[in-house]
Structure formats: C-alpha cells, structure tokens
Design a protein around this motif. Sequence first.
Motif, mmCIF file in Angstrom:
data_model
loop_
_atom_site.group_PDB
_atom_site.id
_atom_site.type_symbol
_atom_site.label_atom_id
_atom_site.label_comp_id
_atom_site.label_asym_id
_atom_site.label_seq_id
_atom_site.Cartn_x
_atom_site.Cartn_y
_atom_site.Cartn_z
ATOM 1 N N CYS A 1 0.833 -1.191 0.000
ATOM 2 C CA CYS A 1 0.000 0.000 0.000
ATOM 3 C C CYS A 1 0.866 1.237 0.000
ATOM 4 O O CYS A 1 1.357 1.656 1.028
ATOM 5 C CB CYS A 1 -0.932 -0.023 1.219
ATOM 6 N N ALA A 2 1.073 1.809 -1.163
ATOM 7 C CA ALA A 2 1.838 3.035 -1.290
ATOM 8 C C ALA A 2 0.853 4.190 -1.421
ATOM 9 O O ALA A 2 0.280 4.407 -2.461
ATOM 10 C CB ALA A 2 2.741 2.960 -2.512
ATOM 11 N N MET A 3 0.628 4.900 -0.348
ATOM 12 C CA MET A 3 -0.340 5.987 -0.350
ATOM 13 C C MET A 3 0.123 7.113 -1.269
ATOM 14 O O MET A 3 1.296 7.468 -1.270
ATOM 15 C CB MET A 3 -0.558 6.527 1.062
ATOM 16 N N ASN A 4 -0.792 7.698 -2.029
ATOM 17 C CA ASN A 4 -0.468 8.713 -3.009
ATOM 18 C C ASN A 4 -1.036 10.046 -2.572
ATOM 19 O O ASN A 4 -2.238 10.249 -2.568
ATOM 20 C CB ASN A 4 -1.026 8.290 -4.376
ATOM 21 N N SER A 5 -0.156 10.979 -2.252
ATOM 22 C CA SER A 5 -0.606 12.290 -1.770
ATOM 23 C C SER A 5 -0.894 13.260 -2.908
ATOM 24 O O SER A 5 -1.333 14.375 -2.665
ATOM 25 C CB SER A 5 0.444 12.882 -0.822
ATOM 26 N N ASP A 6 -0.655 12.868 -4.158
ATOM 27 C CA ASP A 6 -0.919 13.741 -5.299
ATOM 28 C C ASP A 6 -2.382 13.725 -5.727
ATOM 29 O O ASP A 6 -2.757 14.425 -6.652
ATOM 30 C CB ASP A 6 -0.058 13.320 -6.500
ATOM 31 N N LEU A 7 -3.198 12.944 -5.071
ATOM 32 C CA LEU A 7 -4.602 12.825 -5.434
ATOM 33 C C LEU A 7 -5.434 13.903 -4.762
ATOM 34 O O LEU A 7 -5.034 14.457 -3.735
ATOM 35 C CB LEU A 7 -5.120 11.436 -5.026
#
Length: 162
Positions: free
Chosen positions: A19-25
């Motif tokens: 689970c690599a959380m994406n903060s660009d969303l």
Amino acid sequence: MKKISVVGVIIVMTLLAGCAMNSDLPKDPDARVAQLKKITQQAESKAIALVPRAEVKEIEQLPTGSFLKCGDGYRWMGGIRAKLENGVDGGETQRALAESAAHEGYSVTEDKVLTGATRFELVDGKGVQLLVTLYENETLLNVTSASPCAALPGDYRPPAEL
C-alpha cells in the motif's frame, strides 16, 4: 476467463504491491476515487497502445471496475483486453509489449502462473500495476490493472463499482 482466476489475480496484485499511499490525489474522497480510476485506465490504454495496431483485431477496455482494500486505503481494479488478429503469435506479442514498456520507463518483471503460462507485471511511474497475461489459446492479451493504494477517510466507503 474464469471468475476464480480474476479474483486470484486481484488478491495476488494486492499482496504483491502493498500500500503506497499517493498524496498527489485530490482531497475530496469522491474525486480521489474517480482519479484512481482515471489514471489506471490511462495506464491500461497506454500499455495496450504499445502493441502494433496491425496485430490487434479488437480492444475492449472494461468500463467499470471495483475497489479493493489495501492497508489503510483502497485500490481501483480494472482491465483492458486486446483480441489478436488471426496468425499473430500471442506469446511474441506479449513479450514485445513487455519489452516496449521497459523502454517507456515501466518497471517490468516476468513470472509464471500456476499453469506455467508467462505473466508480465508492469508498473508505471504513478504506481499503477498492470498484469499482462494471455488467454483463449494465446489469442487474447489480457491486462488486469490496479491503481496505487490511496488513503480515504475512515468513514468513507467507495462505490461497489465505478
């Protein structure tokens, strides 16, 4: 393709990718899940476009997909399929797609499924994961996709299908 194999592929993709959380969303959860679908379908289309058009009879991008829990977030799962023209060597096309993807900057790995068939995993720069397999006597190139894992508010539940 059998339903059980789709479920198995989805489970394997989730376990392999973590689970690599994406903060660009986007911050808004509805906009976030829509963006997950959008970037994943764009990656599907980009990958299938690496197959020479002369080798493809028909392309079907699944219009909807589903969400799968991953760590503290969710992944959007979808797919795209390319029916190959008569006489096209599916194994060669699958391998050429993987090689082209590597030249385009994808991370590419190869493994074998339980049946002994070759599968390629492609991961693009945004973390979209694509599993490339062959079905129907190697006449159908199947790409099962998974968005990066994205955090959502604890009380938010993504739609069952989007």
